[in-house]
Design an enzyme around this catalytic site. Structure first.
Site: not given
Length: 479
Positions: A154, A273, A279, A286
């Protein structure tokens, strides 16, 4: 300038009108162009061997097919599909005798054969990419057998484990994905050729011979089933979707771990970015995660297309196979990227070790220790839950035991060991557990299993290559 050859199937009556483009699959059929030529060659050779075609006729047709191949898909005349376009191109070169290549077959069995011919090769390509991913996981695991890390359920700290143990959990899943894909390959590699429209033919064809020339393991006996069946598409697409789901979990874990500072992706598998220069984003993973959506959408589309179709051939099937090919392509690319990301990532051992004990992650080990000393496990569970509220250290365990009026019949060293993440991991040496010795053996087994799968793929590749050589040799006797 010569006129465009007339489609040999539709002729004048059905060769014009606003729906012709809608009916045509010629552009999409580029993927099966070579497969169709091979199927044509095998069929013509068989017809000649059976005396249905004369050797001179076979020679003309096979020579024309070679010219069509050399010219390429882009040079084909307009047609409803690649099958009709190739036949049209052959007839345009050698005249009416070219029409004899379609004796004793239908486009129904032809297209079914072409799809299987192409998909089996694509499936082996996908399996090889999965094997590369398994190799990357095994190699990384072999160097992190003692790298302790937090395990989660979890997304909450649960029990300490090792990085090797965690990565091998994905290797095990990919091993099953490999098995599914190879099983799908084996059921794909069956020949429908010779089934004709759906009720066989009056000609004395030899279906086993064309299957042999094309490298199929066997024939699909029932002619109606042979031309109707697209379960090989659903099985392969389902296996690809399951694989993509496995990869999505791996990608998600690495994305989360990168966020926690547990791992750094190589620059080749990251991005930045357009406005925030600090970043470093796990963009590739992804997209790997998103590929599961592509594959499951393809499976859904395919099943929806096939649902409720009557026997034998229906034009709906023209829209079926693209779902499978697109899913296989998407998942193959995602698998390749995931393998590269794993192979080049840098794992932060200190950060992993520091986080391994967070959230009293050794609680289960302490409960096991008390149970081993004779305390009923449920009582031990309650004691350790109370200890978690009291701070989760040795003093907390002792206070919780006293509050429950339970005597701790364990020595101090054993309790300290149970509370230590690294020692807790070492104690979990049951089959499949994270103890270093146990995981080392699992790494060896995983490497051995992957090697066996590589051998299985190589054998299938070799069988296809042998068939290609056989067919070429037979064709050479006519041209």
């Amino acid at each position: 300038m010569s006129e465009e050859p007339e489609d040999v199937v539709r002729r004048e009556r059905f060769s014009s009108g606003p729906a012709r483009g809608f009916l045509s699959s010629l552009a999409a059929d580029e993927r099966i162009f070579w497969a169709d030529l091979q199927v044509d060659r095998a069929h013509v050779v068989m017809l000649a061997e059976q005396g249905i075609l004369g050797d001179d006729e076979a020679s003309e047709i096979l020579s024309a097919l070679a010219e069509v191949e050399a010219a390429g898909h882009g040079a084909l005349p307009n047609g409803e599909d690649v099958h009709a376009a190739i036949e049209t191109a052959v007839i345009d070169r050698i005249g009416p005798v070219g029409g004899k290549m379609h004796t004793a077959r239908s486009r129904n069995d032809e297209v079914a054969t072409c799809l299987r011919h192409r998909l089996r090769a694509d499936t082996l390509d996908l399996v090889e990419t999965v094997l590369a991913a398994r190799e990357a996981l095994v190699e990384t695991a072999s160097t992190h057998v003692e790298t302790v890390m937090p395990g989660f359920t979890h997304l909450q700290p649960a029990q300490p484990t090792t990085l090797a143990h965690h990565l091998l959990s994905y290797e095990s899943a990919l091993a099953r994905d490999t098995e599914r894909l190879l099983a799908a390959y084996d059921r794909t590699n069956r020949s429908p050729l010779g089934a004709a429209a759906f009720a066989g033919t009056t000609f004395d064809v030899n279906r086993e011979r064309t299957a042999e020339l094309l490298g199929f393991d066997t024939v699909l006996e029932n002619a109606t089933d042979a031309v109707s069946a697209r379960d090989f598409l659903t099985e392969t697409t389902a296996a690809a979707a399951t694989l993509a789901t496995t990869l999505s979990g791996l990608a998600e874990d690495i994305i989360v771990y990168a966020n926690k500072g547990f791992v750094e992706l190589d620059d080749d598998y990251a991005s930045t970015s357009s406005i925030m220069p600090q970043k470093k984003n796990p963009d590739t993973l992804e997209l790997v995660r998103a590929s599961a959506g592509d594959a499951t959408a393809g499976l859904n589309g395919l099943l929806t297309t096939l649902k409720g179709l009557p026997r034998a051939y229906n034009r709906d099937l023209q829209r079926a196979h693209d779902h499978a090919f697109e899913a296989v392509d998407a998942v193959r690319e995602a698998t390749d990227v995931a393998a590269g990301a794993v192979a080049t990532a840098t794992w932060e051992k200190d950060a992993l070790a520091a986080a391994a004990g967070e959230g009293f992650s050794t609680a289960t080990g302490v409960a096991d220790l008390l149970a081993a000393a004779g305390v009923p496990f449920r009582t031990a569970h309650e004691i350790v839950a109370d200890a978690a509220e009291r701070g989760g250290d040795r003093e907390a365990v002792e206070a919780a035991a006293a509050a429950a009026d339970v005597e701790l019949a364990v020595d101090d060293a054993a309790l300290e060991a149970a509370l230590d993440p690294a020692k807790s991991v070492q104690s979990r040496d049951s089959l499949g557990g994270p103890a270093p010795e146990t995981v080392s053996a699992a790494v060896e087994r995983a490497a051995s299993d992957a090697a066996e799968a590589e051998t299985a793929v190589a054998a299938r590749r070799e069988a296809l290559a042998d068939a290609e050589e056989r067919l070429a040799a037979e064709v050479a006797t006519y041209v």
